[in-house]
Design a protein around this motif. Sequence first.
Motif, PDB file in Angstrom:
ATOM      1  N   ALA A 138       0.848  -1.189   0.000  1.00 37.43           N
ATOM      2  CA  ALA A 138       0.000   0.000   0.000  1.00 37.43           C
ATOM      3  C   ALA A 138       0.883   1.237   0.000  1.00 37.43           C
ATOM      4  N   GLY A 139       0.255   2.371  -0.218  1.00 33.08           N
ATOM      5  CA  GLY A 139       1.003   3.628  -0.208  1.00 33.08           C
ATOM      6  C   GLY A 139       0.770   4.359  -1.509  1.00 33.08           C
ATOM      7  N   GLY A 140       1.163   5.614  -1.518  1.00 34.88           N
ATOM      8  CA  GLY A 140       0.902   6.475  -2.673  1.00 34.88           C
ATOM      9  C   GLY A 140       1.420   5.899  -3.969  1.00 34.88           C
ATOM     10  N   PHE A 141       2.581   5.200  -3.931  1.00 36.37           N
ATOM     11  CA  PHE A 141       3.124   4.745  -5.203  1.00 36.37           C
ATOM     12  C   PHE A 141       2.777   3.294  -5.520  1.00 36.37           C
ATOM     13  N   GLY A 142       1.924   2.686  -4.696  1.00 40.80           N
ATOM     14  CA  GLY A 142       1.621   1.270  -4.861  1.00 40.80           C
ATOM     15  C   GLY A 142       1.402   0.813  -6.291  1.00 40.80           C
ATOM     16  N   PHE A 143       0.501   1.499  -7.023  1.00 38.07           N
ATOM     17  CA  PHE A 143       0.151   1.032  -8.367  1.00 38.07           C
ATOM     18  C   PHE A 143       1.317   1.100  -9.348  1.00 38.07           C
ATOM     19  N   ASN A 144       2.149   2.145  -9.203  1.00 39.53           N
ATOM     20  CA  ASN A 144       3.177   2.390 -10.214  1.00 39.53           C
ATOM     21  C   ASN A 144       4.483   1.679  -9.916  1.00 39.53           C
ATOM     22  N   LEU A 145       4.541   0.978  -8.792  1.00 35.58           N
ATOM     23  CA  LEU A 145       5.799   0.346  -8.411  1.00 35.58           C
ATOM     24  C   LEU A 145       6.163  -0.749  -9.411  1.00 35.58           C
ATOM     25  N   ASN A 146       7.384  -0.665  -9.941  1.00 29.72           N
ATOM     26  CA  ASN A 146       7.884  -1.704 -10.829  1.00 29.72           C
ATOM     27  C   ASN A 146       8.466  -2.807  -9.951  1.00 29.72           C
ATOM     28  N   MET A 147       7.833  -3.977  -9.968  1.00 27.39           N
ATOM     29  CA  MET A 147       8.225  -5.034  -9.034  1.00 27.39           C
ATOM     30  C   MET A 147       9.629  -5.555  -9.312  1.00 27.39           C
ATOM     31  N   GLU A 148      10.039  -5.529 -10.590  1.00 30.21           N
ATOM     32  CA  GLU A 148      11.394  -5.979 -10.906  1.00 30.21           C
ATOM     33  C   GLU A 148      12.404  -5.053 -10.222  1.00 30.21           C
ATOM     34  N   SER A 149      12.138  -3.748 -10.299  1.00 29.56           N
ATOM     35  CA  SER A 149      13.038  -2.784  -9.653  1.00 29.56           C
ATOM     36  C   SER A 149      12.975  -2.934  -8.135  1.00 29.56           C
ATOM     37  N   ALA A 150      11.746  -3.112  -7.598  1.00 33.48           N
ATOM     38  CA  ALA A 150      11.575  -3.201  -6.142  1.00 33.48           C
ATOM     39  C   ALA A 150      12.319  -4.410  -5.583  1.00 33.48           C
ATOM     40  N   ALA A 151      12.242  -5.539  -6.307  1.00 27.04           N
ATOM     41  CA  ALA A 151      12.972  -6.729  -5.862  1.00 27.04           C
ATOM     42  C   ALA A 151      14.462  -6.538  -6.113  1.00 27.04           C
ATOM     43  N   GLY A 152      14.797  -5.883  -7.236  1.00 26.43           N
ATOM     44  CA  GLY A 152      16.201  -5.689  -7.601  1.00 26.43           C
ATOM     45  C   GLY A 152      16.970  -4.876  -6.573  1.00 26.43           C
ATOM     46  N   VAL A 153      16.342  -3.839  -6.024  1.00 28.04           N
ATOM     47  CA  VAL A 153      17.057  -3.032  -5.022  1.00 28.04           C
ATOM     48  C   VAL A 153      16.934  -3.650  -3.630  1.00 28.04           C
ATOM     49  N   GLY A 154      16.159  -4.742  -3.521  1.00 29.46           N
ATOM     50  CA  GLY A 154      16.058  -5.438  -2.237  1.00 29.46           C
ATOM     51  C   GLY A 154      14.944  -4.932  -1.348  1.00 29.46           C
ATOM     52  N   LEU A 155      14.053  -4.118  -1.905  1.00 27.91           N
ATOM     53  CA  LEU A 155      12.937  -3.616  -1.093  1.00 27.91           C
ATOM     54  C   LEU A 155      11.954  -4.748  -0.791  1.00 27.91           C
ATOM     55  N   ILE A 156      11.617  -5.531  -1.819  1.00 34.16           N
ATOM     56  CA  ILE A 156      10.674  -6.649  -1.673  1.00 34.16           C
ATOM     57  C   ILE A 156      11.454  -7.950  -1.855  1.00 34.16           C
ATOM     58  N   PRO A 157      11.277  -8.925  -0.971  1.00 36.26           N
ATOM     59  CA  PRO A 157      11.975 -10.206  -1.161  1.00 36.26           C
ATOM     60  C   PRO A 157      11.505 -10.866  -2.460  1.00 36.26           C
ATOM     61  N   ALA A 158      12.443 -11.363  -3.265  1.00 40.69           N
ATOM     62  CA  ALA A 158      12.083 -11.953  -4.566  1.00 40.69           C
ATOM     63  C   ALA A 158      11.022 -13.051  -4.444  1.00 40.69           C
ATOM     64  N   PRO A 159      11.069 -13.944  -3.417  1.00 41.87           N
ATOM     65  CA  PRO A 159      10.045 -14.998  -3.354  1.00 41.87           C
ATOM     66  C   PRO A 159       8.622 -14.452  -3.161  1.00 41.87           C
ATOM     67  N   LEU A 160       8.517 -13.202  -2.689  1.00 41.50           N
ATOM     68  CA  LEU A 160       7.173 -12.648  -2.461  1.00 41.50           C
ATOM     69  C   LEU A 160       6.635 -11.881  -3.671  1.00 41.50           C
TER      70      LEU A 160
END
Length: 588
Positions: free
Chosen positions: A503-525
Amino acid sequence: MAEIRIDSRENLLKALRATGAYLPAICGGRGSCGKCAVRVISGSVPVSDSDRARFSPAELEDGWRLACAAFPVSEIVVEIPESGERQFSAVSGFAETKTEINANAAQWGEEFVLKKNPASFARQVTGAAGGGETKRELALAELNEVSKLAHAQGEIYKSAAQTDNFYIYRDRGKIIHIGGKTDPLYGVAVDIGTTTLGFALVELRTGKIAARCSSVNRQREMGGDVISRIQSANNGNLLALSGIARAQIDEGIAALCAEAGTRSRDIYKLAITGNTTMLHLLLNLSCHTLGQAPFTPVTLDMVFARYGEIFSGDLSCEVAILPGISTYVGADITAGLFFTGLREHKAPAVLVDIGTNGEMALAYNGKILCTATAAGPAFEGGNILWGTGSVPGAISGVRFHNGAFETRTIGDKPPAGICGTGVIDTVYEGLRAGLILPSGRFTKTEPPNELFLAKNQDGRDIVFCQKDIRELQLAKSAIRSGLDALLNHAGLGYNDIHTLYIAGGFGFNLNMESAAGVGLIPAPLVPKTNLAGNCALGGAVKYLLNGRVSAYDETLREIVECAEEFNLPDDKYFNEHFIDNINFDNWE
Ligand code: FES
């Protein structure tokens, strides 16, 4: 672009504010955020040390100065760049289609036929469901609705016309409107975020969203994060901060009505959520104990008030402020839990609200475990050299292609700055292109130590610097380590999680590849992630659709009561992993 003439020997930022000008001075005037940049068109303003650290020689020559460090020595004409932060834009949203929100629209109207000679209109209205008359004292606001009915009846008596059937509309048992079957009936949901305010206008009968908008929280001029707002409030600015929030909500409602072509008098209900500090500021409640242990708030409970008790607009409806869980896990998370129905998930599920204060909740075995981590404002464009909120023109997507960065902006407007998703993309693309090392340092050591992204409307270079990477590293480690610690505390691993709501202001626009790539989101999730947008706003909308009864009040109370908070700063696992998660070791 606004042009204001001043004649002052005081700090230019203060002088401009006194004229009503808005500058998002999120460092509180310490000369470090760069958000108070203005251009001196004529007159003399000596160059300060902060100016030299911020602007290139060409920009200084062109008149660029930091208003907070500027002391004019003559009459000057100054140009304030349009930041887009005063505007209301339609970029706020939540995943309506992913929920049952439209199906929850309650039956509002209850039909009754007015008797020929009732003892009083009030008695017949209170007994409407049974068709008779009962004696129940009505609140003055309810009586005003009955009075409108009496007025209409007076006209009918005069014309000897046929008496109509009427509909009584109730909210939480109280009469909010008496009228025809298809009278317009709206509610407004508001989420007060530290960086952004989100608004939605809802047709109460159908649950349809008639309009939505968002705007950057103008309290940013008194500090970019919760802690600096608390400090500002405690330094004598509480009333001013409260006034900003109230005025901005009035303006947001006007913007919604203009967009939907509705009248403000057709709004019958307002539901407001936000973090605990934002709600304290809105209600002008003391923040003295929010910023120091044991962090005790004035209240976390639901608050009900008449619109006029808080706001100066022309509405006369009831306002409901949603309840919070703790000082740092606020009503925005309660609303998010309500919206996602996290507690009802059969398998463990997590909600992470990525913002200045990263709040998160894990639902498992009928329990809710929640916590908050101080991520700082980087995900919302704060503390980033060219950072901005999710406003039109914000760079929200970045790709490195053919040796250069390509950018995408919100609303396809000319680039104005970089918002949170742009920050994440820039670092990930920099890692992929070999421009940034896994340690977070630039590969190239010779100056200029920055990445060029685009030119803004004034021809200035929008760049990404070493400090920006550091800000992202701290922010992403705070969120990632908080999430890992939350799961560890519950004895769960990534494989146990069924759904991760972001959730959060940028939720919809978040690029999951980038988010996992920088380590924000664990890849298995990543495959289990549901980008849910502004869940807090979605929860406030859902609350509006309560209908005649008050069942949702009880649901919210239950969420708060079953939530258990655990304290991250005291958690050994969190502190150990915070350091480990700073680098981009697993970016591939
Ligand atoms: S640099 Fe001037 S307010 Fe931050």
